[in-house]
Design a protein around this motif. Structure first.
Motif, PDB file in Angstrom:
ATOM      1  N   SER A   9      10.864  -4.668  -0.014  1.00  0.00           N
ATOM      2  CA  SER A   9      10.511  -6.081   0.163  1.00  0.00           C
ATOM      3  C   SER A   9      11.761  -7.151  -0.478  1.00  0.00           C
ATOM      4  O   SER A   9      11.389  -8.047   0.422  1.00  0.00           O
ATOM      5  CB  SER A   9       9.017  -5.985  -0.365  1.00  0.00           C
ATOM      6  OG  SER A   9       8.611  -7.368   0.215  1.00  0.00           O
ATOM      7  N   THR A  10      11.420  -7.495  -1.872  1.00  0.00           N
ATOM      8  CA  THR A  10      12.074  -8.222  -2.682  1.00  0.00           C
ATOM      9  C   THR A  10      13.867  -8.560  -3.230  1.00  0.00           C
ATOM     10  O   THR A  10      14.133  -9.302  -3.010  1.00  0.00           O
ATOM     11  CB  THR A  10      11.476  -8.897  -4.060  1.00  0.00           C
ATOM     12  OG1 THR A  10      11.931  -7.469  -4.770  1.00  0.00           O
ATOM     13  CG2 THR A  10       9.128  -8.901  -3.798  1.00  0.00           C
ATOM     14  N   GLY A  11      14.840  -7.013  -3.084  1.00  0.00           N
ATOM     15  CA  GLY A  11      15.845  -6.930  -3.154  1.00  0.00           C
ATOM     16  C   GLY A  11      15.605  -6.941  -4.851  1.00  0.00           C
ATOM     17  O   GLY A  11      16.781  -6.575  -5.303  1.00  0.00           O
ATOM     18  N   MET A  27       7.549  10.076  -6.035  1.00  0.00           N
ATOM     19  CA  MET A  27       6.404   9.729  -6.983  1.00  0.00           C
ATOM     20  C   MET A  27       6.094   8.131  -6.810  1.00  0.00           C
ATOM     21  O   MET A  27       6.022   7.547  -7.427  1.00  0.00           O
ATOM     22  CB  MET A  27       6.361  10.116  -7.860  1.00  0.00           C
ATOM     23  CG  MET A  27       6.024  11.397  -8.022  1.00  0.00           C
ATOM     24  SD  MET A  27       4.402  11.754  -7.548  1.00  0.00           S
ATOM     25  CE  MET A  27       5.018  12.152  -5.556  1.00  0.00           C
ATOM     26  N   LEU A  28       7.568   7.463  -5.953  1.00  0.00           N
ATOM     27  CA  LEU A  28       7.250   6.338  -6.434  1.00  0.00           C
ATOM     28  C   LEU A  28       6.984   5.417  -5.126  1.00  0.00           C
ATOM     29  O   LEU A  28       7.891   4.242  -4.525  1.00  0.00           O
ATOM     30  CB  LEU A  28       8.676   5.771  -7.035  1.00  0.00           C
ATOM     31  CG  LEU A  28       9.124   6.678  -7.805  1.00  0.00           C
ATOM     32  CD1 LEU A  28      10.402   6.367  -7.746  1.00  0.00           C
ATOM     33  CD2 LEU A  28       8.115   6.326  -9.346  1.00  0.00           C
ATOM     34  N   PRO A  29       6.585   5.360  -3.755  1.00  0.00           N
ATOM     35  CA  PRO A  29       5.713   5.142  -2.500  1.00  0.00           C
ATOM     36  C   PRO A  29       5.853   3.010  -3.021  1.00  0.00           C
ATOM     37  O   PRO A  29       6.382   2.341  -1.986  1.00  0.00           O
ATOM     38  CB  PRO A  29       5.184   5.919  -1.887  1.00  0.00           C
ATOM     39  CG  PRO A  29       4.382   6.398  -3.336  1.00  0.00           C
ATOM     40  CD  PRO A  29       5.404   6.690  -3.968  1.00  0.00           C
ATOM     41  N   SER A  71       9.046   0.266  -1.906  1.00  0.00           N
ATOM     42  CA  SER A  71       8.394  -0.489  -0.885  1.00  0.00           C
ATOM     43  C   SER A  71       8.950  -1.640  -2.193  1.00  0.00           C
ATOM     44  O   SER A  71       9.130  -3.200  -1.104  1.00  0.00           O
ATOM     45  CB  SER A  71       6.915  -0.762  -0.782  1.00  0.00           C
ATOM     46  OG  SER A  71       6.359   0.730  -0.373  1.00  0.00           O
ATOM     47  N   GLN A  72       9.040  -2.260  -2.768  1.00  0.00           N
ATOM     48  CA  GLN A  72       8.595  -3.467  -3.679  1.00  0.00           C
ATOM     49  C   GLN A  72      10.018  -3.534  -3.357  1.00  0.00           C
ATOM     50  O   GLN A  72      10.348  -4.833  -3.242  1.00  0.00           O
ATOM     51  CB  GLN A  72       8.109  -3.720  -4.636  1.00  0.00           C
ATOM     52  CG  GLN A  72       6.445  -3.745  -5.074  1.00  0.00           C
ATOM     53  CD  GLN A  72       6.443  -3.529  -7.174  1.00  0.00           C
ATOM     54  OE1 GLN A  72       6.264  -2.726  -7.517  1.00  0.00           O
ATOM     55  NE2 GLN A  72       6.120  -4.925  -6.964  1.00  0.00           N
TER      56      GLN A  72
END
Length: 380
Positions: free
Chosen positions: A217-219, A207-209, A213-214
């Motif tokens: 992307s950011t680490g 439930m955490l797409p 993704s964040q």
């Protein structure tokens, strides 16, 4: 002529308790399955959980609508044999004991498969049937805490916040119902069932797409941002004169339409709001512009203006408002039955509309062991 309900003719043996498993089997019952609930002689745990009306658990009765009840002592050889014989007639078994319990009782997947090779056997647990945490006690709060969902819910001031419902249980029950329906297709094609291992922890991770993704992307682990969307802006709750409203804008064209609706086309050329990234970085400034525009207007006024412009905005309903709304009534999602002790009990049926299938008749929840003679004729 309408087709029969989608799961008409499917028999489910429900060994589960409390929430994740019973929610799964309630969804299957809503789709037409014959769900036989196996309880202890004292009744399933949630029969004894509040809230109560006239001594009857409303919680239990909502989650166990449309099922038949048979009480068995699974430590008793005769009752255990009765269960295994019943499994010979079934398509699905659902259980949510702690891993290892069904094997000790002699009712695990291997025992079920020996009687019925096409059985689809779903085991729901906190952390899966094997692995480093398989034996750990798991309640919804624990799974929410360990899944990461609490770390991104709430505000910096509030700290990690539990979701307002037991989503760890509910999502696992939902995935179990999906897995069962999928596995039934395979069993129909091959004549062979399979064991489904459904973990609450795994289900919550699924439930955490956006957060996942964040992170990639950011680490960095996404921060808590309250009601804001972590990526898109404006996408939050905002204040009007008499309360809060929500506004959800997730595109450049939507933002431009909002600026026009606010009679502030100058905001379109403002470099602080040039794109979604810039708007998110300058969220406090944009919030001020929106709330200045909403000042002097009621929530109803604001929502009406946004709706006329084709923008997504709304008031914030409480649970009663949502369940009794014209939208819920039109969709027919809230149904009810008459219970012989507790009276009228309403529930929200599974929400998918199967266009060519009949909706099963509303069937009430069972009294303890009410269907013993019906399901196991000649016993006791």
């Amino acid at each position: 002529m309408s087709a029969l309900p989608p799961l008409d003719g499917i028999r489910v043996i429900d060994l589960s308790r409390v929430l994740a498993g019973p929610y799964c089997t309630a969804l299957l019952s809503d789709a037409g399955a014959d769900v036989v609930k196996i309880e202890s002689e004292h009744g399933e745990d949630s029969r004894h959980l509040g809230p109560f009306r006239d001594g009857e658990s409303i919680y239990f009765n909502v989650l166990n609508r449309g099922k038949r009840s048979v009480a068995l002592n699974l430590k008793n050889d005769e009752d255990r044999e009765a269960l295994l014989t019943l499994i010979e007639t079934a398509d699905v078994v659902v259980e949510n004991f702690r891993p290892g319990v069904t094997k000790r009782l002699g009712i695990d997947y291997e025992a079920a498969r020996a009687r019925n090779p096409r059985i689809v056997y779903a085991s729901i647990s906190g952390f899966g049937q094997d692995g480093p945490m398989s034996g750990a006690a798991a309640y919804d709060l624990v799974v929410q805490a360990l899944s990461g969902i609490m770390s991104i819910t709430g505000s910096e001031e509030s700290g990690p916040t539990r979701l307002g419902e037991s989503f760890g249980d509910l999502v696992a029950g939902l995935f179990a119902a999906w897995g069962i329906s999928t596995a039934l297709l395979s069993a129909r094609a091959t004549g062979l069932g399979q064991h489904l291992d459904v973990a609450m922890f795994d289900s919550m991770l699924a439930m955490l797409p956006t957060a996942h993704s964040q992170l990639q992307s950011t680490g960095f682990t996404p921060p808590r941002v309250g009601n804001r969307h972590p990526v898109s802006t404006p996408f939050d709750t905002y204040r009007a004169d008499d309360g809060l409203f929500v506004l959800a804008v997730a595109s450049q064209s939507g933002f431009e339409k909002l600026a026009q609706t606010m009679n502030r086309i100058d905001l379109i050329a403002d470099p602080r709001f040039a794109d979604d990234t810039a708007r998110t970085e300058n969220e406090p400034a944009l919030r001020k512009e929106i709330e200045n525009w909403a000042a002097g207007k009621t929530v109803a006024d604001v929502v009406g203006i946004l709706g006329d412009a084709g923008l997504a905005g709304s008031e914030i309903w409480d649970v009663q408002q949502a369940l009794t709304s014209a939208q819920a009534e039109y969709r027919g999602v809230v149904e009810s039955f008459e219970h012989p002790v507790a009276g009228k009990i309403s529930y929200v049926r599974q929400p998918v509309v199967f266009g060519e299938s009949q909706r099963p008749d509303v069937r009430r929840s069972p009294m303890l062991d009410e269907h013993h003679g019906e399901v196991l004729p000649g016993s006791r």
